[in-house]
Design a protein around this motif. Structure first.
Motif, PDB file in Angstrom:
ATOM      1  N   ILE A   4      37.768 -40.866  56.544  1.00  0.00           N
ATOM      2  CA  ILE A   4      36.514 -41.786  56.248  1.00  0.00           C
ATOM      3  C   ILE A   4      36.164 -42.574  57.171  1.00  0.00           C
ATOM      4  O   ILE A   4      36.696 -44.293  57.010  1.00  0.00           O
ATOM      5  CB  ILE A   4      35.672 -41.394  54.931  1.00  0.00           C
ATOM      6  CG1 ILE A   4      35.807 -40.611  53.668  1.00  0.00           C
ATOM      7  CG2 ILE A   4      34.528 -42.059  54.996  1.00  0.00           C
ATOM      8  CD1 ILE A   4      36.107 -39.966  52.232  1.00  0.00           C
ATOM      9  N   PRO A   5      35.602 -42.718  58.264  1.00  0.00           N
ATOM     10  CA  PRO A   5      35.267 -43.807  59.387  1.00  0.00           C
ATOM     11  C   PRO A   5      35.048 -45.102  58.414  1.00  0.00           C
ATOM     12  O   PRO A   5      33.953 -45.075  57.588  1.00  0.00           O
ATOM     13  CB  PRO A   5      33.944 -43.646  59.701  1.00  0.00           C
ATOM     14  CG  PRO A   5      34.223 -41.397  59.976  1.00  0.00           C
ATOM     15  CD  PRO A   5      35.032 -41.419  58.654  1.00  0.00           C
ATOM     16  N   ASP A   6      35.688 -46.432  59.096  1.00  0.00           N
ATOM     17  CA  ASP A   6      34.577 -47.675  58.080  1.00  0.00           C
ATOM     18  C   ASP A   6      33.574 -47.037  58.074  1.00  0.00           C
ATOM     19  O   ASP A   6      32.759 -47.077  59.373  1.00  0.00           O
ATOM     20  CB  ASP A   6      36.146 -48.504  58.667  1.00  0.00           C
ATOM     21  CG  ASP A   6      37.524 -48.756  58.195  1.00  0.00           C
ATOM     22  OD1 ASP A   6      38.100 -47.744  57.690  1.00  0.00           O
ATOM     23  OD2 ASP A   6      37.967 -49.013  59.568  1.00  0.00           O
ATOM     24  N   GLY A   7      33.213 -48.306  57.455  1.00  0.00           N
ATOM     25  CA  GLY A   7      31.271 -48.201  57.529  1.00  0.00           C
ATOM     26  C   GLY A   7      30.826 -47.440  57.287  1.00  0.00           C
ATOM     27  O   GLY A   7      29.496 -47.694  56.604  1.00  0.00           O
ATOM     28  N   THR A   8      31.356 -46.842  56.180  1.00  0.00           N
ATOM     29  CA  THR A   8      30.175 -44.923  55.864  1.00  0.00           C
ATOM     30  C   THR A   8      30.023 -45.795  53.760  1.00  0.00           C
ATOM     31  O   THR A   8      31.119 -45.762  53.771  1.00  0.00           O
ATOM     32  CB  THR A   8      31.441 -43.679  56.004  1.00  0.00           C
ATOM     33  OG1 THR A   8      31.502 -43.607  56.665  1.00  0.00           O
ATOM     34  CG2 THR A   8      30.858 -43.336  55.288  1.00  0.00           C
TER      35      THR A   8
END
Length: 456
Positions: A46-50
């Motif tokens: 899960i990408p950072d900032g999601t």
């Protein structure tokens, strides 16, 4: 970077083929790429900032032609669970879904042990919905569709991916849409020996063995065989009047107005597999969980769980019923023995189970088992020093089958009065018939009375 691992049990089972497992994680409506994949496992980064992700899973089964049914493909289980990314992007929190007033019933989510910033979501795939396949492959399915009435309980065919029996059925009455308590009652009915089967995708012979218990009889002496409420000659059996009369379980359950699910584990031959073992409460819970997930019960209500558990058995199905009771003495609260085989041998254990707790209910009907049933009742009442309403043996003896004792029994043999002393016909009445009541399709059956008198 936050990670999510998604797993599901019994991956690769015929009802959970890898080719039919579409498991994805979406962020902002777009799917995230898979970090890794293997049988029964999907991992996502899960990408950072999601801020939010949504787990979506659909399990589809495809079968080739079976008998007169062509190739078929149907989803057997679907889930959707949103997650909020919390704790500074280091944890996933399962969001509440309005339909369940909690997270999805078929998704268990927890922090992965010894892995920082990772979560594990297990999709509960022990039971799946195989109703479209059953209705296509089972003989006499069209009879069920024709005679099932609007407002009758719903029939759902379940596939068990963890072993035997492979096929179960759930009878879900309207009262379960809004059960009065979080604990939903479940009565597990064990039928006599059935045909042998090994797969869902085969011709099933046949559904009349299910219709016979579920559907209401037709008050017509000239109705098709197996639809009757009285004995008549069977043209396929040299005028043998011993035909299977319909028992009307659906109608009895509906009119009892009890929020109870009736589960029918479907044996292969006489093999009920895990249904008679200590895992029966967990299996019943799993079936309820799937029905809840599909909103077939407890709509928009949370905290549903298995409430009172009962077991019932008719004829040779009594052998499985008594075995299930022996395996689950502390969990089973109700026993309905419809002229059940094995009653004499299990009488001491039944009495001990009944007397060990104050919430137990024991109902027995008889044809062959008249003496054994009444012996159990007498033993219990002798120890108690008087009548105990929680135990009944009906009819108490053969006098209940004499002319004028029960108009419903008189109706059953009206065309063939010479059958009055036939124990095999009494055996039929024990599951089809009921208390002293007027005949007809709305007769007060034993099952309806048992449910009405029950704490279910």
């Amino acid at each position: 970077m936050l990670k999510l691992r998604v797993t599901w049990p019994n991956a690769g089972h015929a009802l959970l083929p890898e080719s039919g497992a579409d498991v994805r994680l979406e962020a902002g409506g777009a799917p995230l790429p898979l970090a890794s994949t293997s049988a029964g496992v999907r991992e996502f980064d899960i990408p950072d900032g999601t801020a939010r992700v949504v787990l979506k899973a659909t399990f589809t089964v495809s079968f080739g032609a079976v008998g007169g049914a062509g190739p078929m493909s149907h989803p057997v289980l679907q889930v959707e669970q949103p997650y909020d990314v919390v704790a500074g992007g280091t944890m996933l929190e399962a969001a509440s879904i309005p339909a369940y007033v909690k997270s999805h019933p078929l998704v268990d989510t927890k922090v992965m042990a010894n892995v920082h910033g990772a979560a594990l979501a297990q999709i509960r795939t022990e039971f799946v919905n195989i109703t479209p396949f059953w209705m296509a492959y089972a003989d006499f399915a069209s009879e069920y569709v024709a005679d099932h009435q609007p407002g009758d309980p719903e029939l759902v065919a379940l596939g068990y991916t963890g072993g035997k029996p492979l096929i179960w059925f759930a009878t879900v009455p309207a009262a379960c849409a809004a059960p009065p308590a979080p604990g939903v009652g479940c009565l597990v009915f064990f039928r006599p020996t059935s045909y042998d089967y090994t797969r869902v995708d085969e011709a099933h012979h046949s559904m009349f063995g299910l219709n016979r218990y579920l559907l209401k009889p037709v008050d017509d002496l000239f109705a098709d065989v197996w639809r009757l409420d009285r004995f008549r000659p069977d043209p396929a059996a040299d005028n043998n009047p011993f035909v299977h009369l319909r028992a009307g379980f659906e109608d009895a359950l509906s009119r009892s107005q009890k929020a109870v699910i009736i589960l029918h584990p479907w044996p292969s031959g006489s093999d009920f597999g895990a249904a008679t073992g200590a895992s029966l409460p967990a299996l019943a819970s799993g079936a309820l969980r799937l029905l809840w997930a599909e909103q077939r019960l407890a709509r928009s209500r949370g905290a549903i769980h298995l409430g009172r558990l009962g077991v019932a058995g008719y004829s040779a199905g009594g052998l499985a019923m008594w075995a299930a009771l022996a395996s689950n003495r502390q969990r089973v609260s109700e026993v309905y023995a419809f002229d059940a085989r094995g009653t004499p041998a299990n009488a001491p254990a039944a009495i001990q189970w009944f007397n060990a707790r104050s919430d137990t209910v024991l109902r027995m009907t008889g044809g062959y088992q008249l003496a054994a049933n009444d012996g159990i009742r007498i033993s219990i009442e002798k120890l108690a020093g008087g009548p105990v309403p929680r135990v009944t043996a009906t009819p108490p003896d053969r006098r209940a089958y004499e002319a004028g004792s029960n108009p419903l029994w008189d109706h059953v043999i009206s065309a063939y009065p010479q059958l009055r002393e036939r124990a095999d016909c009494w055996h039929q009445f024990a599951v089809f018939g009921g208390y002293v009541a007027m005949p007809g399709p709305f007769a007060l059956t034993f099952l309806q009375q048992f449910l009405q008198d029950s704490p279910f």
